[in-house]
Enzyme design. Structure first.
Site, PDB file in Angstrom:
ATOM      1  N   ASP A  65     -18.181  -6.021  -1.181  1.00  0.00           N
ATOM      2  CA  ASP A  65     -16.926  -6.001  -0.413  1.00  0.00           C
ATOM      3  C   ASP A  65     -15.888  -6.721  -1.254  1.00  0.00           C
ATOM      4  O   ASP A  65     -15.983  -7.941  -1.444  1.00  0.00           O
ATOM      5  CB  ASP A  65     -17.133  -6.719   0.930  1.00  0.00           C
ATOM      6  CG  ASP A  65     -15.870  -6.725   1.785  1.00  0.00           C
ATOM      7  OD1 ASP A  65     -14.788  -6.350   1.280  1.00  0.00           O
ATOM      8  OD2 ASP A  65     -15.969  -7.118   2.967  1.00  0.00           O
ATOM      9  N   ILE A  66     -14.901  -5.982  -1.742  1.00  0.00           N
ATOM     10  CA  ILE A  66     -13.944  -6.630  -2.649  1.00  0.00           C
ATOM     11  C   ILE A  66     -13.042  -7.628  -1.914  1.00  0.00           C
ATOM     12  O   ILE A  66     -12.418  -8.469  -2.554  1.00  0.00           O
ATOM     13  CB  ILE A  66     -13.092  -5.611  -3.469  1.00  0.00           C
ATOM     14  CG1 ILE A  66     -12.204  -4.743  -2.573  1.00  0.00           C
ATOM     15  CG2 ILE A  66     -13.982  -4.776  -4.382  1.00  0.00           C
ATOM     16  CD1 ILE A  66     -11.116  -3.998  -3.363  1.00  0.00           C
ATOM     17  N   ASN A  92     -12.534   1.995  -7.128  1.00  0.00           N
ATOM     18  CA  ASN A  92     -12.106   3.063  -6.214  1.00  0.00           C
ATOM     19  C   ASN A  92     -11.714   2.524  -4.833  1.00  0.00           C
ATOM     20  O   ASN A  92     -10.861   3.089  -4.161  1.00  0.00           O
ATOM     21  CB  ASN A  92     -13.275   4.059  -6.087  1.00  0.00           C
ATOM     22  CG  ASN A  92     -13.094   5.033  -4.960  1.00  0.00           C
ATOM     23  OD1 ASN A  92     -12.338   5.996  -5.073  1.00  0.00           O
ATOM     24  ND2 ASN A  92     -13.766   4.794  -3.838  1.00  0.00           N
ATOM     25  N   PHE A  97      -2.837   3.613   4.355  1.00  0.00           N
ATOM     26  CA  PHE A  97      -2.112   3.705   5.626  1.00  0.00           C
ATOM     27  C   PHE A  97      -2.899   3.097   6.779  1.00  0.00           C
ATOM     28  O   PHE A  97      -3.251   3.796   7.725  1.00  0.00           O
ATOM     29  CB  PHE A  97      -1.812   5.166   5.980  1.00  0.00           C
ATOM     30  CG  PHE A  97      -1.387   5.991   4.814  1.00  0.00           C
ATOM     31  CD1 PHE A  97      -0.344   5.585   3.993  1.00  0.00           C
ATOM     32  CD2 PHE A  97      -2.012   7.187   4.522  1.00  0.00           C
ATOM     33  CE1 PHE A  97       0.050   6.354   2.914  1.00  0.00           C
ATOM     34  CE2 PHE A  97      -1.620   7.959   3.438  1.00  0.00           C
ATOM     35  CZ  PHE A  97      -0.595   7.533   2.635  1.00  0.00           C
ATOM     36  N   TYR A 212       1.400   0.757   0.677  1.00  0.00           N
ATOM     37  CA  TYR A 212       0.471   1.507  -0.167  1.00  0.00           C
ATOM     38  C   TYR A 212       1.129   1.834  -1.509  1.00  0.00           C
ATOM     39  O   TYR A 212       0.534   1.650  -2.575  1.00  0.00           O
ATOM     40  CB  TYR A 212       0.042   2.785   0.554  1.00  0.00           C
ATOM     41  CG  TYR A 212      -0.954   3.613  -0.227  1.00  0.00           C
ATOM     42  CD1 TYR A 212      -2.277   3.210  -0.357  1.00  0.00           C
ATOM     43  CD2 TYR A 212      -0.565   4.802  -0.839  1.00  0.00           C
ATOM     44  CE1 TYR A 212      -3.193   3.969  -1.070  1.00  0.00           C
ATOM     45  CE2 TYR A 212      -1.473   5.570  -1.555  1.00  0.00           C
ATOM     46  CZ  TYR A 212      -2.785   5.153  -1.667  1.00  0.00           C
ATOM     47  OH  TYR A 212      -3.687   5.898  -2.393  1.00  0.00           O
ATOM     48  N   VAL A 214       3.605   0.298  -3.072  1.00  0.00           N
ATOM     49  CA  VAL A 214       3.775  -0.893  -3.923  1.00  0.00           C
ATOM     50  C   VAL A 214       2.417  -1.383  -4.431  1.00  0.00           C
ATOM     51  O   VAL A 214       2.281  -1.776  -5.599  1.00  0.00           O
ATOM     52  CB  VAL A 214       4.569  -1.995  -3.174  1.00  0.00           C
ATOM     53  CG1 VAL A 214       4.632  -3.269  -4.001  1.00  0.00           C
ATOM     54  CG2 VAL A 214       5.984  -1.496  -2.841  1.00  0.00           C
ATOM     55  N   LYS A 216      -0.151   0.406  -5.153  1.00  0.00           N
ATOM     56  CA  LYS A 216      -0.635   1.299  -6.214  1.00  0.00           C
ATOM     57  C   LYS A 216       0.249   1.229  -7.468  1.00  0.00           C
ATOM     58  O   LYS A 216      -0.260   1.355  -8.587  1.00  0.00           O
ATOM     59  CB  LYS A 216      -0.740   2.738  -5.685  1.00  0.00           C
ATOM     60  CG  LYS A 216      -1.876   2.926  -4.683  1.00  0.00           C
ATOM     61  CD  LYS A 216      -3.253   2.712  -5.333  1.00  0.00           C
ATOM     62  CE  LYS A 216      -4.394   2.954  -4.375  1.00  0.00           C
ATOM     63  NZ  LYS A 216      -5.721   2.785  -5.004  1.00  0.00           N
ATOM     64  N   THR A 250     -10.123  13.674   2.421  1.00  0.00           N
ATOM     65  CA  THR A 250     -10.993  12.539   2.770  1.00  0.00           C
ATOM     66  C   THR A 250     -10.510  11.963   4.102  1.00  0.00           C
ATOM     67  O   THR A 250      -9.473  12.366   4.627  1.00  0.00           O
ATOM     68  CB  THR A 250     -10.920  11.411   1.710  1.00  0.00           C
ATOM     69  OG1 THR A 250      -9.605  10.834   1.747  1.00  0.00           O
ATOM     70  CG2 THR A 250     -11.240  11.879   0.311  1.00  0.00           C
TER      71      THR A 250
HETATM   72  N1  LIG Z   1      -7.548  11.013  -0.952  1.00  0.00           N
HETATM   73  C1  LIG Z   1      -6.451  11.145  -1.661  1.00  0.00           C
HETATM   74  O1  LIG Z   1      -5.717  12.163  -1.573  1.00  0.00           O
HETATM   75  C2  LIG Z   1      -6.035  10.072  -2.628  1.00  0.00           C
HETATM   76  C3  LIG Z   1      -4.830  10.247  -3.319  1.00  0.00           C
HETATM   77  C4  LIG Z   1      -4.430   9.277  -4.230  1.00  0.00           C
HETATM   78  C5  LIG Z   1      -5.238   8.171  -4.441  1.00  0.00           C
HETATM   79  N2  LIG Z   1      -6.396   8.013  -3.760  1.00  0.00           N
HETATM   80  C6  LIG Z   1      -7.199   6.815  -4.056  1.00  0.00           C
HETATM   81  O2  LIG Z   1      -8.560   7.171  -4.242  1.00  0.00           O
HETATM   82  C7  LIG Z   1      -9.412   6.112  -3.803  1.00  0.00           C
HETATM   83  C8  LIG Z   1     -10.440   6.644  -2.813  1.00  0.00           C
HETATM   84  O3  LIG Z   1      -9.743   7.196  -1.715  1.00  0.00           O
HETATM   85  P1  LIG Z   1     -10.446   8.116  -0.625  1.00  0.00           P
HETATM   86  O4  LIG Z   1      -9.450   9.136  -0.255  1.00  0.00           O
HETATM   87  O5  LIG Z   1     -11.801   8.521  -1.076  1.00  0.00           O
HETATM   88  O6  LIG Z   1     -10.550   7.070   0.590  1.00  0.00           O
HETATM   89  P2  LIG Z   1     -11.633   6.871   1.751  1.00  0.00           P
HETATM   90  O7  LIG Z   1     -12.348   8.144   2.045  1.00  0.00           O
HETATM   91  O8  LIG Z   1     -10.924   6.153   2.843  1.00  0.00           O
HETATM   92  O9  LIG Z   1     -12.678   5.875   1.076  1.00  0.00           O
HETATM   93  C9  LIG Z   1     -12.294   4.585   0.756  1.00  0.00           C
HETATM   94  C10 LIG Z   1     -13.538   3.802   0.417  1.00  0.00           C
HETATM   95  O10 LIG Z   1     -13.158   2.456   0.099  1.00  0.00           O
HETATM   96  C11 LIG Z   1     -13.968   1.575   0.858  1.00  0.00           C
HETATM   97  N3  LIG Z   1     -13.356   0.268   1.035  1.00  0.00           N
HETATM   98  C12 LIG Z   1     -12.230  -0.067   1.694  1.00  0.00           C
HETATM   99  N4  LIG Z   1     -12.047  -1.403   1.651  1.00  0.00           N
HETATM  100  C13 LIG Z   1     -13.067  -1.904   0.911  1.00  0.00           C
HETATM  101  C14 LIG Z   1     -13.450  -3.195   0.505  1.00  0.00           C
HETATM  102  N5  LIG Z   1     -12.750  -4.283   0.875  1.00  0.00           N
HETATM  103  N6  LIG Z   1     -14.538  -3.350  -0.275  1.00  0.00           N
HETATM  104  C15 LIG Z   1     -15.275  -2.284  -0.638  1.00  0.00           C
HETATM  105  N7  LIG Z   1     -14.994  -1.031  -0.256  1.00  0.00           N
HETATM  106  C16 LIG Z   1     -13.905  -0.851   0.513  1.00  0.00           C
HETATM  107  C17 LIG Z   1     -14.218   2.312   2.165  1.00  0.00           C
HETATM  108  O11 LIG Z   1     -15.307   1.733   2.854  1.00  0.00           O
HETATM  109  P3  LIG Z   1     -15.513   1.901   4.471  1.00  0.00           P
HETATM  110  O12 LIG Z   1     -16.144   3.250   4.685  1.00  0.00           O
HETATM  111  O13 LIG Z   1     -16.399   0.769   4.781  1.00  0.00           O
HETATM  112  O14 LIG Z   1     -14.147   1.811   5.091  1.00  0.00           O
HETATM  113  C18 LIG Z   1     -14.518   3.694   1.613  1.00  0.00           C
HETATM  114  O15 LIG Z   1     -15.831   3.763   1.123  1.00  0.00           O
HETATM  115  C19 LIG Z   1      -8.498   5.043  -3.230  1.00  0.00           C
HETATM  116  O16 LIG Z   1      -8.239   4.072  -4.217  1.00  0.00           O
HETATM  117  C20 LIG Z   1      -7.223   5.823  -2.919  1.00  0.00           C
HETATM  118  O17 LIG Z   1      -6.076   4.997  -2.918  1.00  0.00           O
HETATM  119  C21 LIG Z   1      -6.812   8.927  -2.853  1.00  0.00           C
END
Ligand SMILES: NC(=O)c1ccc[n+]([C@@H]2O[C@H](COP(=O)([O-])OP(=O)(O)OC[C@H]3O[C@@H](n4cnc5c(N)ncnc54)[C@H](OP(=O)(O)O)[C@@H]3O)[C@@H](O)[C@H]2O)c1
Length: 307
Positions: A65-66, A92, A97, A212, A214, A216, A250
């Site tokens: 857990d970061i 990652n 939001f 979000y 800021v 990123k 996602t």
């Molecule tokens: N999806 C997109 O279109 C998109 C676009 C641009 C950038 N991104 C970036 O891609 C990355 C992954 O996004 P995603 O869409 O796959 O999001 P997601 O489905 O919400 O997954 C986020 C993951 O991060 C975990 N997490 C959150 N807080 C944490 C913490 N304190 N310690 C450890 N793990 C933690 C969540 O765990 P829990 O299940 O426990 O909550 C989940 O496993 C993020 O950095 C996001 O900003 C995504």
């Protein structure tokens, strides 16, 4: 630090679902070494491992857990004890939001987002970077929202802010100060006038996501600082890049998007498995990378597409 086993080790944070999960899937298939699926919640993480095992993949698991410094330290100590070091780190984990509850103000939601996405990623790096081995590859997940041109508040204040973020000698301390300046402006309500983004109404599907954006932009700027630190490091050929994965379906996007999680993880995994750099094969370092693997000018743009 010498490897205890000689086995290479890759770690993906926040990998129980979404892009992180798909990155583990791809690394398990292609990376020559052990791949750690990590999650903040052990039950969710173990369930994800079971799903991958049903596909014939063999990820290792560790809680991480970061937001919890002791969890990161514990994992670092485990990696040192078990493997002697680390070769690939995909940062990652992030929150996107976060829903504001009635009890939670706009400013509290911004603080929470910047804490997890920026400060706690930076802290995890401080804890884990000392155990990186030569030729290690680090990938920070940024976003299209992490492009510098997303600092798009009132001019000329916004261009002053952008030039601070883009300064080639920007320090971590100065970058943290910029984050605090934004939070201060959000508290006072004049963040747009002070040059910071005001996302409302920018796109049809817009959420209030200034925090979000800021956070990123901060991660993208941190990538450049990290690479400068790596360039001074006695360990050979350390590389860090940040990647925008595309608009990926996602939970974070409420299952909207244009790409599957496997497609969203492709560029991150490519950066994670970059070969050793040589004069004949110079690899990207400190770059802002688009989901189609193009290196994008983070300071001036343009970006190849909207998402
Ligand atoms: N999806 C997109 O279109 C998109 C676009 C641009 C950038 N991104 C970036 O891609 C990355 C992954 O996004 P995603 O869409 O796959 O999001 P997601 O489905 O919400 O997954 C986020 C993951 O991060 C975990 N997490 C959150 N807080 C944490 C913490 N304190 N310690 C450890 N793990 C933690 C969540 O765990 P829990 O299940 O426990 O909550 C989940 O496993 C993020 O950095 C996001 O900003 C995504």
């Amino acid at each position: 630090m010498e490897a205890k086993t000689g086995t290479r080790v890759a770690v993906v944070t926040g990998a129980n679902k979404g892009i992180g999960y798909a990155a583990v899937m791809e690394l398990c298939a292609k990376f020559d070494g052990i791949v750690y699926l990590t999650s903040r919640d052990e039950t969710r993480g173990r369930k994800a491992v079971e799903e991958l095992e049903k596909m014939g993949l063999r990820p290792a698991y560790h809680q991480l857990d970061i937001d919890d410094e002791s969890s990161v330290v514990k994992f670092r100590d485990f990696l040192v004890e078990t493997h002697g070091g680390l070769d690939v780190l995909i940062n990652n984990a992030a929150i996107i939001f976060p829903m504001m509850t009635p009890a939670e103000s706009f400013v509290e939601s911004i603080r929470k987002t910047i804490d997890t996405n920026f400060y706690h990623t930076m802290r995890a790096c401080k804890i884990l970077f000392p155990i990186l081995r030569p030729h290690a590859r680090v990938v920070h997940l940024t976003s299209d929202d992490g492009h510098l041109l997303r600092i798009s508040g009132r001019e000329p204040e916004a261009s002053v802010l952008r030039s601070k973020f883009a300064a080639p000698d920007l320090t971590e301390q100065e970058l943290c100060q910029l984050m605090e300046d934004f939070i201060d402006a959000a508290k006072k309500g004049d963040y747009f006038e002070r040059g910071w983004p005001n996302s409302v109404g920018e796109r049809e599907d817009t959420w209030p996501n200034e925090g979000y954006i800021v956070s990123k932009v901060g991660i993208s700027a941190l990538t450049r600082i990290h690479q400068r630190q790596f360039d001074q490091d006695p360990r050979e050929d350390l590389a860090v890049n940040c990647v925008h994965p595309g608009y990926v379906i996602t939970d974070a996007t409420f299952q909207k998007g244009e790409k599957t999680i496997q497609e969203g993880a492709e560029a991150a995994c490519w950066l994670a498995m970059l070969p050793p750099s040589s004069p004949e094969n110079v690899v990207p370092k400190g770059a802002y990378v688009w989901h189609d693997k193009q290196l994008v000018d983070w300071v001036n743009g343009p970006t190849p597409s909207i998402y």
